[in-house]
Design a protein around this motif. Structure first.
Motif, short mmCIF file in Angstrom:
data_model
loop_
_atom_site.label_atom_id
_atom_site.label_comp_id
_atom_site.label_asym_id
_atom_site.label_seq_id
_atom_site.Cartn_x
_atom_site.Cartn_y
_atom_site.Cartn_z
N LEU A 261 -53.59 -52.96 35.87
CA LEU A 261 -53.95 -53.54 34.85
C LEU A 261 -54.91 -52.90 34.07
O LEU A 261 -56.03 -52.56 33.24
CB LEU A 261 -53.16 -53.49 33.41
CG LEU A 261 -51.77 -53.37 34.31
CD1 LEU A 261 -50.81 -54.58 33.21
CD2 LEU A 261 -51.54 -52.49 33.56
N SER A 262 -56.49 -53.96 34.74
CA SER A 262 -57.62 -54.65 34.59
C SER A 262 -58.72 -53.61 35.09
O SER A 262 -59.23 -53.05 34.43
CB SER A 262 -58.15 -55.75 35.59
OG SER A 262 -57.27 -56.99 35.59
N GLN A 263 -58.27 -52.74 35.56
CA GLN A 263 -58.76 -51.15 35.96
C GLN A 263 -58.98 -50.14 35.04
O GLN A 263 -60.25 -49.62 34.87
CB GLN A 263 -58.38 -50.63 37.35
CG GLN A 263 -57.95 -51.84 38.32
CD GLN A 263 -57.93 -50.56 39.92
OE1 GLN A 263 -57.28 -49.71 39.72
NE2 GLN A 263 -56.69 -51.02 40.91
N LEU A 264 -58.22 -50.75 34.32
CA LEU A 264 -57.86 -49.29 32.88
C LEU A 264 -59.35 -49.75 31.43
O LEU A 264 -59.57 -48.59 30.96
CB LEU A 264 -56.94 -49.74 32.57
CG LEU A 264 -55.05 -49.19 32.23
CD1 LEU A 264 -54.26 -49.43 32.06
CD2 LEU A 264 -55.79 -47.87 32.82
N ALA B 89 -52.69 -35.59 29.22
CA ALA B 89 -54.32 -36.04 29.71
C ALA B 89 -54.70 -37.26 29.20
O ALA B 89 -55.97 -37.37 28.88
CB ALA B 89 -55.29 -34.52 28.95
N ILE B 90 -54.22 -38.15 29.96
CA ILE B 90 -54.94 -39.33 30.02
C ILE B 90 -54.58 -40.23 31.72
O ILE B 90 -53.37 -39.85 32.52
CB ILE B 90 -54.11 -40.07 29.00
CG1 ILE B 90 -53.00 -40.31 29.32
CG2 ILE B 90 -54.63 -40.06 27.30
CD1 ILE B 90 -51.99 -41.28 28.26
N PRO B 91 -54.97 -41.15 31.88
CA PRO B 91 -54.37 -41.96 32.97
C PRO B 91 -53.31 -42.42 33.05
O PRO B 91 -52.32 -43.07 31.47
CB PRO B 91 -55.38 -43.56 32.84
CG PRO B 91 -56.74 -42.62 31.96
CD PRO B 91 -56.43 -41.87 30.65
N GLN B 92 -52.49 -42.48 33.77
CA GLN B 92 -50.86 -42.70 34.28
C GLN B 92 -50.75 -42.96 35.12
O GLN B 92 -51.40 -43.13 36.35
CB GLN B 92 -49.89 -41.45 33.60
CG GLN B 92 -50.73 -40.91 32.65
CD GLN B 92 -49.41 -39.12 32.80
OE1 GLN B 92 -48.45 -39.59 32.94
NE2 GLN B 92 -50.03 -38.41 32.14
N THR B 93 -49.76 -44.77 34.82
CA THR B 93 -49.84 -45.16 36.04
C THR B 93 -48.38 -45.95 36.11
O THR B 93 -47.69 -45.69 34.93
CB THR B 93 -50.67 -46.38 36.46
OG1 THR B 93 -51.57 -46.52 35.89
CG2 THR B 93 -50.18 -47.14 37.40
#
Length: 258
Positions: free
Chosen positions: A254-257, A201-205
């Protein structure tokens, strides 16, 4: 700062008041794999990068240790984070660094703010193949094998753009401790997370290089699906190391995080 095992070399950049971001490098490289993006990331993140055993400035695996346990590498990383009073962090890992990221997802999911896995898989290669690599390294040494190994890391496009790319990383690989590298090969051959990965339940890329011969895009797609995701970012004309070959594109992702 708490006491941290001096055998593990690490560097920090940025303000500890910012969210932490941990960067895990590929096998045979070192924390300098992140040189092209670390300073910029440090504007928004507290950046931590470390060297695997026997790589860069980290000490080799102790001679009395005949094999690496399943969680040795992730435990070394968490010891560094604990020593820096970092409870949660964004994690970015490439290749074996991505394997360590998978272990964080499996065994320590509550410590993750987000997870970015590049050029990796739930299972990379075969146990037999890694055993052969380990045997060859112990017999010949990385100083003799570095040309062939490094040639697999980067796309033809990348080596055309940077005439010094291969030589730089050949020198770094030759300076890596043979025995530690061999034990990491053995460790990779034993890792298969196909049955233990799950959605988070976290952002994953998930990121792949179209020209990656070691961990091709289909391997990354399978990994993403095991973690409940369908989207994989494929970087054109990129081999195994996006932080070196496509640093601006990776930095944008990565900057979008932040």
């Amino acid at each position: 700062m708490k006491n941290i095992d001096s055998s593990t070399h690490f560097e920090v950049l940025g303000s500890p008041a910012n969210p932490a971001m941990v960067l895990g490098h590929p096998l045979g490289m070192n924390l300098h794999a992140w040189d092209d993006i670390a300073d910029t990331l440090a504007r928004d993140f507290y950046v931590i990068r470390w060297d695997l055993p026997g790589h860069g400035q980290s000490q080799p695996v102790p001679k009395q240790k005949t094999a690496l346990a399943e969680l040795d590498l992730v435990n070394q990383l968490l010891e560094v984070c604990d020593g820096l009073n970092i409870d949660t962090f964004h994690y970015v890992g490439t290749s074996i660094g991505g394997t360590i990221g998978q272990q964080l997802a499996i065994f320590h999911p509550t410590r993750l703010l987000s997870l970015t896995l590049t050029n990796t898989g739930a299972k990379i290669g075969t146990a037999e193949g890694w055993a052969q690599r380990q045997k060859a390294v112990l017999e010949l040494g990385l100083a003799q094998m570095n040309t062939d190994i490094v040639a697999r890391w980067f796309s033809p496009h990348s080596t055309e753009l940077d005439a010094n790319l291969l030589e730089k990383w050949q020198q770094n690989l030759a300076a890596t401790d043979d025995r530690s590298y061999g034990l990491l090969c053995e460790w990779l051959g034993q890792r298969d997370h196909s049955e233990t990965l799950h959605s988070l339940a976290i952002p994953q890329t998930f990121i792949a290089g179209t020209d990656d011969v070691a961990t091709p895009p289909e391997l990354v797609r399978t990994l993403a699906q095991l973690m409940g995701k369908d989207e994989v970012i494929e970087l054109e004309h990129v081999g195994h190391v996006p932080s070196v070959e496509a640093s601006e594109k990776l930095l944008s992702i990565l900057s979008q995080l932040s």
